[in-house]
Design a protein around this motif. Sequence first.
Motif, short mmCIF file in Angstrom:
data_model
loop_
_atom_site.label_atom_id
_atom_site.label_comp_id
_atom_site.label_asym_id
_atom_site.label_seq_id
_atom_site.Cartn_x
_atom_site.Cartn_y
_atom_site.Cartn_z
N THR A 160 16.01 16.14 -3.84
CA THR A 160 14.69 16.67 -4.14
C THR A 160 14.82 18.14 -4.53
O THR A 160 15.78 18.81 -4.18
CB THR A 160 13.75 16.57 -2.92
N THR A 161 13.82 18.62 -5.25
CA THR A 161 13.76 20.03 -5.59
C THR A 161 12.92 20.73 -4.53
O THR A 161 11.80 20.29 -4.26
CB THR A 161 13.12 20.22 -6.97
N PRO A 162 13.45 21.80 -3.92
CA PRO A 162 12.66 22.50 -2.91
C PRO A 162 11.38 23.08 -3.50
O PRO A 162 11.34 23.45 -4.67
CB PRO A 162 13.58 23.63 -2.44
N LYS A 163 10.33 23.14 -2.69
CA LYS A 163 9.06 23.71 -3.13
C LYS A 163 9.20 25.21 -3.38
O LYS A 163 8.61 25.75 -4.30
CB LYS A 163 7.98 23.49 -2.07
N ILE A 164 9.97 25.88 -2.51
CA ILE A 164 10.10 27.34 -2.56
C ILE A 164 11.55 27.70 -2.86
O ILE A 164 12.47 27.13 -2.27
CB ILE A 164 9.70 27.97 -1.22
N VAL A 189 10.27 35.44 -5.08
CA VAL A 189 9.94 34.12 -4.55
C VAL A 189 9.29 33.29 -5.65
O VAL A 189 8.37 33.76 -6.33
CB VAL A 189 8.98 34.23 -3.34
N GLU A 190 9.78 32.06 -5.81
CA GLU A 190 9.21 31.12 -6.77
C GLU A 190 8.71 29.89 -6.03
O GLU A 190 9.31 29.47 -5.04
CB GLU A 190 10.27 30.67 -7.78
N VAL A 191 7.63 29.34 -6.52
CA VAL A 191 7.12 28.06 -6.03
C VAL A 191 6.92 27.18 -7.25
O VAL A 191 6.26 27.58 -8.21
CB VAL A 191 5.79 28.23 -5.25
N ALA A 192 7.52 26.01 -7.22
CA ALA A 192 7.44 25.05 -8.33
C ALA A 192 7.87 25.69 -9.64
O ALA A 192 7.29 25.46 -10.69
CB ALA A 192 6.04 24.46 -8.44
N GLY A 193 8.89 26.56 -9.57
CA GLY A 193 9.44 27.18 -10.78
C GLY A 193 8.66 28.36 -11.30
O GLY A 193 9.02 28.95 -12.31
N GLU A 194 7.59 28.76 -10.63
CA GLU A 194 6.76 29.88 -11.05
C GLU A 194 6.93 31.06 -10.10
O GLU A 194 6.91 30.88 -8.88
CB GLU A 194 5.28 29.48 -11.07
N PHE A 195 7.07 32.26 -10.65
CA PHE A 195 7.13 33.46 -9.83
C PHE A 195 5.79 33.63 -9.11
O PHE A 195 4.74 33.59 -9.74
CB PHE A 195 7.41 34.68 -10.70
N VAL A 223 7.74 35.80 3.07
CA VAL A 223 7.91 34.45 2.51
C VAL A 223 6.88 33.50 3.12
O VAL A 223 6.25 32.72 2.41
CB VAL A 223 9.34 33.92 2.74
N ILE A 224 6.66 33.62 4.42
CA ILE A 224 5.66 32.79 5.10
C ILE A 224 4.27 33.10 4.56
O ILE A 224 3.49 32.18 4.27
CB ILE A 224 5.73 33.00 6.63
N GLU A 225 3.95 34.38 4.40
CA GLU A 225 2.63 34.77 3.89
C GLU A 225 2.43 34.28 2.46
O GLU A 225 1.34 33.82 2.10
CB GLU A 225 2.47 36.28 3.97
N ILE A 226 3.47 34.34 1.63
CA ILE A 226 3.37 33.85 0.26
C ILE A 226 3.12 32.34 0.26
O ILE A 226 2.27 31.84 -0.49
CB ILE A 226 4.64 34.21 -0.55
N ALA A 227 3.82 31.61 1.11
CA ALA A 227 3.63 30.16 1.20
C ALA A 227 2.18 29.83 1.56
O ALA A 227 1.57 28.93 0.97
CB ALA A 227 4.58 29.55 2.22
N HIS A 228 1.62 30.56 2.51
CA HIS A 228 0.21 30.35 2.89
C HIS A 228 -0.72 30.69 1.74
O HIS A 228 -1.68 29.96 1.48
CB HIS A 228 -0.14 31.18 4.13
N ARG A 229 -0.44 31.80 1.05
CA ARG A 229 -1.31 32.25 -0.04
C ARG A 229 -1.39 31.24 -1.18
O ARG A 229 -2.43 31.06 -1.79
CB ARG A 229 -0.81 33.60 -0.57
N LEU A 277 0.61 26.29 0.60
CA LEU A 277 1.60 25.40 1.19
C LEU A 277 1.44 25.25 2.69
O LEU A 277 2.03 24.35 3.29
CB LEU A 277 3.02 25.87 0.86
N GLY A 278 0.68 26.11 3.31
CA GLY A 278 0.49 26.02 4.75
C GLY A 278 1.77 26.35 5.49
O GLY A 278 2.59 27.13 5.04
N LYS A 279 1.95 25.70 6.64
CA LYS A 279 3.13 25.95 7.45
C LYS A 279 4.35 25.31 6.78
O LYS A 279 4.31 24.13 6.42
CB LYS A 279 2.94 25.36 8.85
#
Length: 81
Positions: free
Chosen positions: A10-14, A29-35, A45-51, A54-56
Amino acid sequence: MTETQSPRSTTPKIVVLGVQPGEPPYRLVEVAGEFVGVAHSVVDVIEIAHRVGLGKVDLDDPDVVRWVGGDKFTWTVWRWT
């Protein structure tokens, strides 16, 4: 085992890219290939995931987060002199 040797189905989300020089050093930090942001610590990194909704997230799960050029404890630039 290095990150290139580790097989993933699988491709990681982050993706947290390698440490960049700066005051203080940072990682992109990238999520789904986007900066999506700049992190100066694992807390960022945790705060970016929440923003981005992605939640926890499990920062130790390689199917969720790929750490490039180190792990979640790597936040300094190594310089060989």
